[in-house]
Write a protein that holds these residues in place. Structure first.
Motif, mmCIF file in Angstrom:
data_model
loop_
_atom_site.group_PDB
_atom_site.id
_atom_site.type_symbol
_atom_site.label_atom_id
_atom_site.label_comp_id
_atom_site.label_asym_id
_atom_site.label_seq_id
_atom_site.Cartn_x
_atom_site.Cartn_y
_atom_site.Cartn_z
ATOM 1 N N ILE A 227 -12.609 -0.435 4.457
ATOM 2 C CA ILE A 227 -13.316 0.298 5.515
ATOM 3 C C ILE A 227 -13.901 1.589 4.924
ATOM 4 O O ILE A 227 -13.384 2.129 3.939
ATOM 5 C CB ILE A 227 -12.378 0.593 6.715
ATOM 6 N N PRO A 228 -14.979 2.111 5.517
ATOM 7 C CA PRO A 228 -15.667 3.293 4.971
ATOM 8 C C PRO A 228 -14.759 4.499 4.806
ATOM 9 O O PRO A 228 -14.871 5.235 3.817
ATOM 10 C CB PRO A 228 -16.759 3.565 6.001
ATOM 11 N N SER A 229 -13.844 4.708 5.763
ATOM 12 C CA SER A 229 -12.976 5.884 5.654
ATOM 13 C C SER A 229 -12.080 5.790 4.421
ATOM 14 O O SER A 229 -11.821 6.802 3.754
ATOM 15 C CB SER A 229 -12.124 6.005 6.918
ATOM 16 N N GLU A 230 -11.640 4.575 4.094
ATOM 17 C CA GLU A 230 -10.811 4.381 2.891
ATOM 18 C C GLU A 230 -11.614 4.686 1.633
ATOM 19 O O GLU A 230 -11.128 5.352 0.710
ATOM 20 C CB GLU A 230 -10.300 2.937 2.840
ATOM 21 N N VAL A 231 -12.842 4.163 1.593
ATOM 22 C CA VAL A 231 -13.701 4.376 0.424
ATOM 23 C C VAL A 231 -13.992 5.870 0.261
ATOM 24 O O VAL A 231 -13.919 6.412 -0.859
ATOM 25 C CB VAL A 231 -15.023 3.578 0.582
ATOM 26 N N LEU B 97 0.770 -4.768 12.395
ATOM 27 C CA LEU B 97 2.003 -5.083 13.104
ATOM 28 C C LEU B 97 1.688 -5.592 14.508
ATOM 29 O O LEU B 97 2.306 -6.564 14.986
ATOM 30 C CB LEU B 97 2.869 -3.831 13.183
ATOM 31 N N ALA B 98 0.700 -4.947 15.132
ATOM 32 C CA ALA B 98 0.301 -5.382 16.477
ATOM 33 C C ALA B 98 -0.259 -6.802 16.424
ATOM 34 O O ALA B 98 0.041 -7.639 17.298
ATOM 35 C CB ALA B 98 -0.735 -4.424 17.035
ATOM 36 N N GLY C 165 0.836 -1.204 0.000
ATOM 37 C CA GLY C 165 0.000 0.000 0.000
ATOM 38 C C GLY C 165 0.870 1.252 0.000
ATOM 39 O O GLY C 165 0.629 2.196 -0.757
ATOM 40 N N PHE C 166 1.909 1.241 0.838
ATOM 41 C CA PHE C 166 2.822 2.385 0.885
ATOM 42 C C PHE C 166 3.502 2.581 -0.467
ATOM 43 O O PHE C 166 3.672 3.713 -0.928
ATOM 44 C CB PHE C 166 3.886 2.156 1.971
ATOM 45 N N ARG C 167 3.861 1.469 -1.069
ATOM 46 C CA ARG C 167 4.530 1.579 -2.365
ATOM 47 C C ARG C 167 3.590 2.178 -3.410
ATOM 48 O O ARG C 167 3.968 3.042 -4.190
ATOM 49 C CB ARG C 167 5.002 0.184 -2.810
ATOM 50 N N TYR D 155 -2.995 4.174 5.648
ATOM 51 C CA TYR D 155 -2.106 3.013 5.480
ATOM 52 C C TYR D 155 -1.212 2.854 6.704
ATOM 53 O O TYR D 155 -0.943 1.737 7.161
ATOM 54 C CB TYR D 155 -1.230 3.175 4.235
ATOM 55 N N ASP D 156 -0.757 3.994 7.215
ATOM 56 C CA ASP D 156 0.118 3.968 8.384
ATOM 57 C C ASP D 156 -0.608 3.353 9.584
ATOM 58 O O ASP D 156 -0.058 2.491 10.291
ATOM 59 C CB ASP D 156 0.541 5.407 8.695
ATOM 60 N N GLU D 157 -1.857 3.802 9.767
ATOM 61 C CA GLU D 157 -2.650 3.255 10.886
ATOM 62 C C GLU D 157 -2.892 1.757 10.699
ATOM 63 O O GLU D 157 -2.774 0.967 11.643
ATOM 64 C CB GLU D 157 -3.992 3.992 10.971
ATOM 65 N N GLU D 158 -3.237 1.399 9.460
ATOM 66 C CA GLU D 158 -3.490 -0.028 9.177
ATOM 67 C C GLU D 158 -2.246 -0.874 9.423
ATOM 68 O O GLU D 158 -2.302 -1.959 9.999
ATOM 69 C CB GLU D 158 -3.937 -0.184 7.725
#
Lengths: 177, 483
Positions: free
Chosen positions: B127-131, B197-198, B70-72, B189-192
């Motif tokens: 997720i809705p925020s992404e859309v 990672l968690a 995603g970052f890429r 993406y950072d939050e995801e």
């Protein structure tokens, strides 16, 4: 025995020559026919342009800078190919009815007197012309009919498309003369 | 003949190698079985750990696809968006229409990449925020492209001032919105990535805990199994040692008593204490009797040792049971008479022959008969019978007494080598504890079995079950026919 052999060889040579001539003629004829059909000069505009057809007189006025705007108010941008290109020669002769020098004088005069706002854009290749017309909604240019693609719109000239038999704008006839 | 209905039976007819043989085999291969079991458990746990590891790997893969890729993608989107704008602005730097067209082309190529990237992002958005941010980016990008097209057209027309004005008034703010949208996507993406990672971290920690637990359990299981088997073996060895000690004590007593009698008799004869033919004959008989007792004892021990070591090679052939019974009665007649036993014999007429070793079968029956004499109690009554019940494919030789009997708790152990019941020892009935085990081994070696039914103070019945010769032949014929 030797004479009979010579006679046979001569006949074979004659037959080959006749056959070669026939095939060559046929090939040349088909090539000429194809050239005649593909060497039409297509007038192209941006696909957003509502104009579909134009008369030769109207075309002359446009390319001489006598008409500066389209019906929708958009400024007309002339797209020419570089001097010496057959397409340019054909347009100058068939549409503007003048030679290169006269046309240059005409344009310089128009710019000097203020009849022309911008000089025609000069592009080196048919692809450049096509891309320019694609990017500029008010552009009008010309390319060989074979160089046309779906990114531009071809105008009818006197109601005829380049494929038509009596289409008025051609390239090779003018160059041959 | 006494009623057998109240008797307790400990052996099943026709199942000589049943559960006992199974447990014996199990005991013999216990180490191998333990190893196989530990291997099986380890393999099972290994599969479990591998499955766990695979799940962790899949989660890491998911994180990679979801976040790193995603970052890429977002990096590429940012670059292509900048390239779109950069190429447009490059067109302002030249008056050459050919170059301007080339820059316009570059700008369009880049904007196609951006549009494709946005479509891909929207397709992957969950997720809705992404859309929501994806749609906003798509709209902002479309708005920017419209202005970009106008700017490009103005540049190509030669209206540079118009192009710059358009870009400043429309292009710059619109492109800023696009940039902000891309920053929002990057933040998402950072939050995801942080969440993934968690999850991976948690999964990894869980895997390690499970692995430790699994290894600990495996080791524990192996240790407990080894301890259990070692303990079982030790118990068996201890029991055997105790039996052997009892045996040694018993045998020494059994040997010492007749030897003392013989020595005493010999000394008396040597010292001239014995006078007269009658007394001499009495002492001679005493010596003969004690010698026979020692001989029998030694024979019994040697025979048992030979069968125990597997050195017994029986010659099996068709045998008439009635002849065997006659031989046994003849061998023991003197002992029977001495003990004052009332012996009844019931042998059915026309008994079929059995496949057996005549000598071994005699020994087996003789052991049972001597046993019956020893434990016949005050009744002094013994019955020997041989029958072939209708429908059964075996011949039964029974030795029945109405003596002291065997307690039901003892029945399980009377066939153990060297075992002697405490009550019998207390009653000072001599024996080695080998007679019954030997008889049982002989019966089983001949394809038969030995069963017992007994009741305390009512007597015991030992029965030898032997397969009939004709039945064996018939079975063999059928098997040959099948094959």
């Amino acid at each position: 025995m030797g004479r009979v052999a010579n006679l046979v060889l001569v006949r074979i040579a004659v037959a080959i020559a006749i056959l070669s001539f026939a095939i060559g003629s046929l090939f040349a004829w088909s090539l000429a026919a194809e050239r005649n059909a593909s060497e039409s000069l297509a007038i192209i505009v941006n696909v957003s342009n509502t104009l579909d057809s134009v008369s030769q007189d109207e075309l002359r006025r446009i390319f001489l800078g006598e008409r500066s705007h389209w019906a929708n108010g958009r400024r007309i941008t002339l797209v020419m190919m570089e001097p010496g290109r057959p397409e340019r020669k054909a347009l100058l002769h068939d549409v503007c009815q003048m030679n290169e020098t006269d046309y240059s004088h005409r344009i310089l005069h128009g710019l000097f007197t203020g009849e022309l706002f911008v000089s025609p854009k000069t592009l080196a290749s048919p692809m450049g012309v096509r891309k320019f017309v694609f990017n500029v909604p008010g552009a009008i240019g010309y390319v060989r009919a074979v160089d046309v693609d779906e990114t531009v719109k071809v105008l009818r000239v006197d109601g005829r498309l380049p494929e038509a038999k009596d289409y008025p704008l051609h390239i090779e006839q003018r160059t041959m003369k | 003949m006494s009623d057998n209905r109240n008797f307790v039976s400990t052996k099943t007819v026709g199942a000589p190698h049943g559960m006992h043989a199974f447990w014996r085999t199990l005991s013999r291969y216990s180490s191998l079985l333990l190893m196989l079991l530990v291997c099986g458990v380890s393999a099972g746990l290994g599969v479990f750990v591998m499955r766990d590891s695979r799940i962790a790997d899949m989660e890491a893969q998911k994180m990679y696809e979801g976040s790193v890729l995603g970052f890429r993608r977002i990096g590429e989107l940012q670059y292509e968006a900048q390239e779109t704008r950069r190429s447009t602005l490059y067109a302002l730097t030249t008056n050459d229409s050919n170059l301007q067209v080339e820059y316009a082309d570059q700008s369009r190529r880049a904007d196609r990449h951006v549009s494709d990237g946005i479509a891909e992002y929207l397709k992957r958005a969950r997720i809705p925020s992404e859309v929501e941010v994806g749609k906003r980016l798509r709209d902002d990008w479309s708005a920017y492209l419209k202005i970009r097209d106008e700017v490009l057209a103005s540049i190509l027309e030669g209206s540079t001032r118009e192009a710059v004005e358009l870009d400043i008034t429309g292009g710059v703010p619109t492109f800023d919105r696009v940039r902000q949208d891309l920053d929002v996507i990057k933040r998402l993406y950072d939050e995801e990535a942080s969440q993934q990672l968690a999850i991976v971290d948690e999964s990894s920690r869980r895997s390690v805990t499970r692995l430790i637990a699994v290894v600990t359990l495996t080791v524990l299981f192996a240790c407990v199994s080894i301890w259990a088997i070692q303990r079982s073996r030790m118990m068996v060895a201890l029991q055997l040692a105790r039996l052997q000690m009892d045996f040694v004590a018993s045998i020494s007593h059994e040997l010492r008593t007749p030897l003392s009698v013989i020595r005493s008799a010999a000394e008396n004869i040597t010292d001239g204490v014995i006078e007269g033919t009658v007394q001499l004959r009495r002492y001679g008989g005493m010596i003969r009797s004690q010698t026979r007792q020692i001989t029998e004892l030694v024979n019994q021990i040697l025979l048992f040792a030979s069968t125990r070591d597997g050195r017994d090679h029986y010659v099996l052939r068709p045998v008439q049971v009635s002849q065997i019974i006659e031989i046994v009665l003849e061998n023991t007649s003197e002992f029977v008479q001495e003990e004052g036993i009332i012996l009844e014999t019931h042998v059915d007429h026309g008994l079929p022959r059995v496949i057996a070793d005549a000598s071994a079968l005699s020994q087996c029956l003789q052991n049972l008969l001597i046993n019956a004499i020893k434990y016949s109690g005050e009744s002094k009554w013994i019955a020997i019978s041989a029958t072939a019940p209708n429908g059964a494919d075996e011949l039964r030789i029974s030795v029945k007494d109405s003596g002291i009997g065997i307690a039901s708790s003892e029945l399980k152990r009377i066939f153990e080598p060297f075992y002697r019941s405490p009550s019998v020892c207390a009653a000072q009935i001599h024996g080695t504890g080998l007679g019954l085990p030997l008889a049982k081994r002989i019966a089983e070696a001949m394809g038969g079995s030995l069963s017992v039914s007994s009741e305390l103070a009512r007597g015991s019945t030992f029965t030898i079950h032997l397969p009939i010769k004709e039945t064996i032949q018939a079975r063999t014929a059928v098997q040959e026919l099948i094959h």
